[in-house]
Design a protein around this motif. Structure first.
Motif, PDB file in Angstrom:
ATOM      1  N   ASP A 149       0.833  -1.202   0.000  1.00 39.67           N
ATOM      2  CA  ASP A 149       0.000   0.000   0.000  1.00 39.67           C
ATOM      3  C   ASP A 149       0.870   1.256   0.000  1.00 39.67           C
ATOM      4  OD1 ASP A 149      -2.488  -1.126  -0.236  1.00 39.67           O
ATOM      5  OD2 ASP A 149      -2.880  -1.212   1.913  1.00 39.67           O
ATOM      6  N   ASP A 207      -2.746  -1.606  -5.766  1.00 42.35           N
ATOM      7  CA  ASP A 207      -2.638  -3.060  -5.697  1.00 42.35           C
ATOM      8  C   ASP A 207      -4.046  -3.663  -5.635  1.00 42.35           C
ATOM      9  OD1 ASP A 207      -2.988  -2.009  -3.131  1.00 42.35           O
ATOM     10  OD2 ASP A 207      -1.901  -3.654  -2.160  1.00 42.35           O
ATOM     11  N   THR A 212      -6.140  -5.894  -4.436  1.00 45.13           N
ATOM     12  CA  THR A 212      -6.298  -6.937  -3.420  1.00 45.13           C
ATOM     13  C   THR A 212      -7.770  -7.347  -3.334  1.00 45.13           C
ATOM     14  OG1 THR A 212      -6.308  -5.196  -1.748  1.00 45.13           O
ATOM     15  CG2 THR A 212      -4.216  -6.230  -2.181  1.00 45.13           C
ATOM     16  N   ASP A 271      -4.155   4.123  -1.500  1.00 39.75           N
ATOM     17  CA  ASP A 271      -3.804   3.017  -0.636  1.00 39.75           C
ATOM     18  C   ASP A 271      -3.167   3.508   0.652  1.00 39.75           C
ATOM     19  OD1 ASP A 271      -4.193   0.327  -2.185  1.00 39.75           O
ATOM     20  OD2 ASP A 271      -3.587   1.843  -3.615  1.00 39.75           O
TER      21      ASP A 271
END
Ligand code: SF4
Ligand code: SF4
Ligand SMILES: [Mg+2]
Ligand SMILES: [Mg+2]
Ligand SMILES: [Mg+2]
Ligand SMILES: [Mg+2]
Ligand SMILES: [Mg+2]
Ligand SMILES: [Mg+2]
Ligand SMILES: [Mg+2]
Ligand SMILES: [Mg+2]
Ligand SMILES: [Mg+2]
Ligand SMILES: [Mg+2]
Lengths: 78, 370, 333, 333, 78, 370
Positions: free
Chosen positions: C78, C216, C218, D37
């Motif tokens: 992150d 990312d 996820t 993030d």
């Protein structure tokens, strides 16, 4: 409730078989297809093999698709 | 053989095939001055046609109408309410297919009950329900037996298993549906004008090609047995148009690799052993005589409807038009709630939440923008 | 030492003290931190990145990973996708009474190893113990602090034509973890992609210009992450189904279970949106790393007005993708 | 919106998105943070303080507090006793399926209010949902970042004779929470002391010299915290039983249940070790705040060699105090 | 298993009473001390009142302690 | 009255009182050339003497010896092992006082079992166990009935409650102990030389002052009934020395505010109704005839020993010297394991873990340094 998935029988037991689905394995019931043999492809629905895939018919279908396309192409050429 | 099977989604085959379908559809249009219209009977077909893009690609040339083939969607509201009420009982474990969870009951959903602490389990492999019963001898384990001909055989397997292992705390709440009676209803009602049916490949594994002959003999309408991959769908539609153009009604097996003439006879034996015809109530239609299968009386011990009573009141009225969607009278986006009050997170009707529901298929796979 | 965690390990007394000393300090190395209520650390930037995540994955050990490795890599990633260099991490454990201390050691060792590999320092921690039945083994929160280096970062200046890159195959983590739970009865020759991406992404940022954003994908998977970007920055993005890198085994499992790889969690993948003329360079840089060897362009920005993500099917039709909506995936992160 | 948390609220998809938007951003205010993030924040010091704590208290609402207020105050206090000024906070939620969203809102509102009061900003968050029976309502991790101001702080230069001060009555929080659980069948007219102490402690540090160390005696209570200090810095400390500030109601409950107030958790108290000649000034400063009105000197450093804490009884005898050892207090923090 | 705690009866029911212990309240059984009255102090052990405190004896004890101390002090003075 | 009661811990009374005790002890010493020696019979006395500092303050002048008065400590190992084995059974809820949890069994502790998932509950108010049984009708709820005369009445209350509410799934594992038989054992054995006993205030509430007359009549030894607060302890010791100095054996009630001549008669009725004498095995001593109370046969349904069988092997041998500590033969810190291999976190014997254990008292409250 999903459409059948084709899976290859790689180990046959009495009422179940281990099948391969693109490299992953799972166990399915084969009570409905007692005649299934190692190497056969079966259609799996909710954990049960419902039908054995007939290779020659499968091949025929593909050929038919190609014919349809070719027919159209040659028509287009005309 | 995998190579052969993979061809069904090979874009180099599928794209020209789609063009071929469009071409023959245009030919139909030239001949009859309208688009050819087919009903995909089955919810899995609805989903596959949407997901693969076939429906969109053909949207200007072929009229593909979704039929009454999503088992969750056709279950009438009282029956849905009964299953949710069933889950409220003490000391029960309810096992179900995943798409029942969010189906709106009149007051709540199974998911609401689960969140509130009821033991409700989604099974990937339904036969596991028997194992659940064995592992929880002090609980009543009830499977919600919703399904068409493809799923029904699996319910009989579960009964067979419970019988063999002498499991006393397992039962099925049967609310199954059959394809033939509802097709007859639609044809008898004459509400939709069709040039033919796309007949579901997996149901046909069980029924076999010959079982559809009544369509030709009694209703002079064609049916093409069709698979679920892109090329299978396209070639099924192609064949349907071909038949329509020919003016001849016929049943065509476009999925011969897995569907035989007479269906799977082993499965027939299982069905005959455990089940008997029964009347079933369909959403938006009402009761159709002999349109479902129930356990024979000698298997009452596995019949949840015989073992448990549930109280359900009058179903709540909503503006949901699933009934019409199911009968093919309107497309999902013709429902005024579609995508507004009704969407997958907050479905108003079952058609928006079942994995085979027309509204869900439309919402998930056919919107190009919003 | 005891074999299992008891409530007393979390009451702040003697057993807590010993657990910290014998398990945590033993692995993380810095005994000084335990002496104060807060760690005092140096920071060399006027702007820092801060992120937090809790990890509740089941099972806690899975092929090529564990909740420990994941808890470090997840938070490192992150920070890394935010363009920051990860420097410090904290970790908070909630442990269920009866949890094996040997498993805790394994987890903590995994954390220490992953931290060492990525170059972050674990500077503060906390342990709570809850009664049996009030947790599922162990939950870990990690909070990360990163520093921004001057002239390096994501511009957020999106242009039509910008390429959308994914650094490798999608769905591996989610499928590997689901299979490892054992409940599905499926054997999958797939391991989790769980990995820290900071070195790789730092390289990309240092050697290219025109990176607009990195994320990312996820929980919620590739589709959900791209929808977030599209909505947050009002972009119309399009990805091509045929270009999505999906391992055939992942494909097979998805077919069997009715899942869509677009919505399955990844734990070692980055999405990079980059100027079109830099995309090949980015791909080349990514492919120099084992974690990036399957990097590909999967789509592009096709408009700057609608806040939508489109998928082009193999047939050439387009459809709208939405966030993952209400399917009940088990805990995989 | 839904009334209860479902697993889908934690799967990263549409429901997670709405929960973040409608509950968290609604309360914490900063919508931008959810777009990345990691949060990017400014920092104005070259040394920062970092601390983390998870909160698993039962019940989650208790007299004069909640898990939300506690989660902010607890971490703020860890920064404050370290001599740092709390500036940023992250929060990680682990929520049990079925948790009422109304309760979540109340908790989040408490957090926002406490953050506002103390002047910290909540800059990043995370939400995970676990199945029913895999948590007990909600657990919250907060991680705090503080900055050190130049020339202000704790010296750690202990001297014999240094005074040990506690900022108020001990045991209030633990007893109030135990009573609030209802299991003991005891009604106690005591509320939790849960409070952020940063303003008060900042004042002490700014206006006095000679503060050696500050700690907050939470889990394990006053005795455990003092034992930690004594051991960590090899000090012999002595406190006087007669000087301990204990409310009579707390005393009564302890007598009834066999507890010792020395080992009961506090959540709004500080221990301050300060040079003897500054102790009156510190007491005066503390007493200017409502949280410090009962501040007293309870003992002193009597040696710099043994790493021991002694208690002088009313009879004048001395005995060694150890950490809380293995009693099974329920979750009170 | 702890020593008895003195508690004041502030509400009496048939088999139980609400008692006050330095400002906190709890309910205790009074089956063993049926004669207890409002305002009495009882010794509570494991949730049960075991005995009623006799105020005059309690006072006597304190006086005795004081006598012991005074005796000693006066001795010391001698 | 609270003001009066509070005086018992008022330092302005307690400190000079301690000096008075020291003074009279010195007088004893001058007269007899040794310290006066008393045994506090009861574990609560041991704890209170340690916690308040009385024992330390008097350590040079008075020899205070801990006796066999910690109910957990005197329970023999086989009995401890049996209770832990009991908890291993399926479908049981074990309810207990907190200090049983960490008592070392031969293989494990109750806490280990709890950590491993057994349902073992620590109750603050033991009568709650009956409620637990009522709320869990499909579980067997067993209370571990460990205790002396103060606690035993409460066990009978529980039986009474279970009887009244007709609760079939509740029982008590009785392993109780009585003061008189063990005092007689100690006196008969003649192992310790004593100038008197400090008799426990709360046990005496039940027994009454007169019940101790056998000490005077049969053994010519004094006993002073003593409370648990600082001043009460000090004055009790003072009186003990006074008696010893006088050369006259007598029972003195130094706690008249709560202890009567004949004890609590209501409690006696309860004991008589439900209980009958039985032999009990004591740690470090062996079986003492009639040294405990068990349920009468007509209450077998509430008697866990009648309802459940547990298998226990030969108890594990350890270097623990609890047996000697209990009999007053050694002080805790004379045990070589004390504070080293044995401490409250990792107790080797019950004396280190029970809230009334001598070793625990010594470890927690009497160490001035280490
Ligand atoms: S969109 Fe919703 S409300 Fe409308 S028909 Fe479909 S399911 Fe019913
Ligand atoms: S110190 Fe431990 S081992 Fe020694 S007698 Fe006491 S309890 Fe037993
Ligand atoms: Mg702290
Ligand atoms: Mg994060
Ligand atoms: Mg993350
Ligand atoms: Mg902490
Ligand atoms: Mg668990
Ligand atoms: Mg992320
Ligand atoms: Mg902390
Ligand atoms: Mg803290
Ligand atoms: Mg997160
Ligand atoms: Mg719970």
């Amino acid at each position: 409730m999903c459409v059948g998935v084709p899976a290859k029988v790689i180990l046959k037991k009495e009422y179940s078989a281990v099948v391969d689905v693109m490299g992953s394995q799972t166990t399915v019931g084969i009570i409905f297809v007692p005649e299934v043999e190692l190497g056969d492809f079966v259609i799996v629905h909710a954990g049960q093999a419902m039908s054995i895939v007939d290779e020659s018919y499968a091949r025929q279908s593909v050929e038919e698709w190609r014919r349809l396309i070719d027919a159209r192409n040659s028509e287009a050429v005309k | 053989m995998l190579e052969i099977l993979k061809q069904s989604s090979n874009p180099e085959i599928c794209r020209p095939l789609a063009e071929a379908v469009i071409e023959i559809a245009l030919e139909f249009n030239r001949k009859f001055g309208r688009k050819p219209a087919f009903m995909e009977v089955c919810g899995s077909h609805t989903m596959s046609l949407a997901r693969t893009g076939v429906k969109q690609v053909l949207k200007n040339e072929v009229n593909l109408i979704s039929g009454p083939g999503c088992p969750v969607c056709v279950t009438d509201q009282r029956s849905i309410d009964a299953m949710i009420a069933l889950a409220e009982g003490e000391n029960r474990i309810i096992c179900t297919f995943g798409d029942m969870m969010r189906v709106p009951g009149s007051a709540k959903t199974l998911l609401d009950s689960k969140i509130a602490g009821k033991d409700i389990r989604v099974l990937y492999s339904p036969v596991d329900a028997v194992r659940v019963a064995e592992e929880n001898p002090d609980k009543e384990v009830i499977f919600l037996g919703v399904g068409f001909e493809t799923t029904i055989p699996i319910l009989t397997l579960m009964i067979g298993e419970a019988e063999k292992r002498m499991i006393g705390n397992f039962s099925i709440w049967m609310t199954t549906k059959l394809v033939e009676p509802v097709l007859r209803f639609l044809l008898d009602a004459g509400e939709v004008n069709l040039d033919g049916f796309l007949l579901p490949g997996h149901v046909s594994i069980v029924l076999g090609e010959e079982s559809y002959q009544y369509l030709v003999d009694e209703y002079q309408i064609s049916g093409v047995i069709t698979g679920f991959e892109t090329a299978e769908l396209l070639s099924g539609i192609y064949k349907s148009i071909e038949l329509a153009l020919s003016g001849q009604a016929a049943i065509s097996n476009n999925h011969p690799a897995i569907v035989s003439k007479t269906g799977n006879q082993v499965i027939h034996q299982w069905l005959d052993k455990y089940l008997t015809n029964c009347d079933e109530a369909w959403r938006g239609i009402g009761v159709i005589p002999n349109s479902g299968l129930d356990l024979k009386p000698e298997y009452d011990q596995f019949n949840a409807k015989k073992r448990f009573t549930v109280d359900v009141g009058e179903p709540r009225k909503t503006k949901c038009r699933c009934g019409e969607v199911i009968r093919g009278l309107i497309a999902p986006n013709e429902c005024p709630l579609f995508g507004k009050a009704c969407h997958p997170i907050n479905p108003v009707g079952p058609c928006m939440v079942s994995a085979e529901g027309s509204c869900a298929a439309y919402y998930q796979y056919m919107r190009e923008s919003f | 030492m005891e074999k299992y965690i008891s409530l007393a390990h979390g009451d702040g007394g003697e057993l807590s003290h010993r657990l910290i000393r014998d398990v945590f300090i033993e692995a993380f190395g810095d005994g000084n931190a335990a002496m104060f209520d807060a760690a005092s650390v140096a920071i060399s930037a006027s702007k820092i990145a801060v992120t937090t995540d809790s990890f509740v994955i089941k099972p806690i050990f899975f092929p090529e990973g564990s909740i420990g490795k994941l808890a470090v890599a997840g938070t490192v990633n992150d920070l890394a996708v935010s363009g920051a260099k990860p420097v410090y991490l904290t970790c908070g454990f909630v442990i269920e009474e009866g949890f094996p201390i040997a498993d805790l050691r394994r987890i903590v060792t995994d954390m220490a190893n992953e931290a060492r590999k990525t170059g972050v320092k674990i500077v503060a921690g906390d342990t709570k113990v809850v009664e049996r039945g009030c947790a599922d083994g162990v939950y870990i929160n990690t909070t990360g602090i990163g520093v921004y280096e001057a002239n390096i970062g994501c511009s957020l200046e999106f242009e039509e034509g910008d390429a959308i890159i994914v650094s490798g195959t999608i769905g591996d983590h989610g499928i590997a973890v689901l299979a490892a739970r054992g409940e599905l009865g499926i054997t999958v020759p797939i391991t989790s992609d769980c990995a820290s991406l900071n070195r790789m992404l730092e390289m990309v940022l240092q050697h290219t210009e025109g990176v607009r954003i990195m994320r990312d994908p996820t929980r919620g998977g590739l589709a959900t992450t791209l929808v977030e970007i599209a909505e947050d920055f009002n972009l119309t993005m399009k990805i091509n189904e045929l270009d999505l890198p999906v391992k055939k085994e992942v494909h097979g499992v998805c077919d069997l279970l009715g899942f869509d790889p677009l919505y399955i969690a990844n734990e070692g993948k980055a999405i990079i949106v980059v100027a079109a003329n830099e995309k090949d360079k980015v791909i080349d840089l990514l492919r120099e790393f084992p974690e990036g060897k399957d990097a590909v362009v999967i789509g592009s920005i096709i408009g700057k007005d609608k806040g939508q993500l489109l998928l082009e099917t193999p047939l050439g039709s387009k459809r709208l993708l939405t966030r993952l909506s209400g399917t009940m995936f088990p805990r995989i992160c």
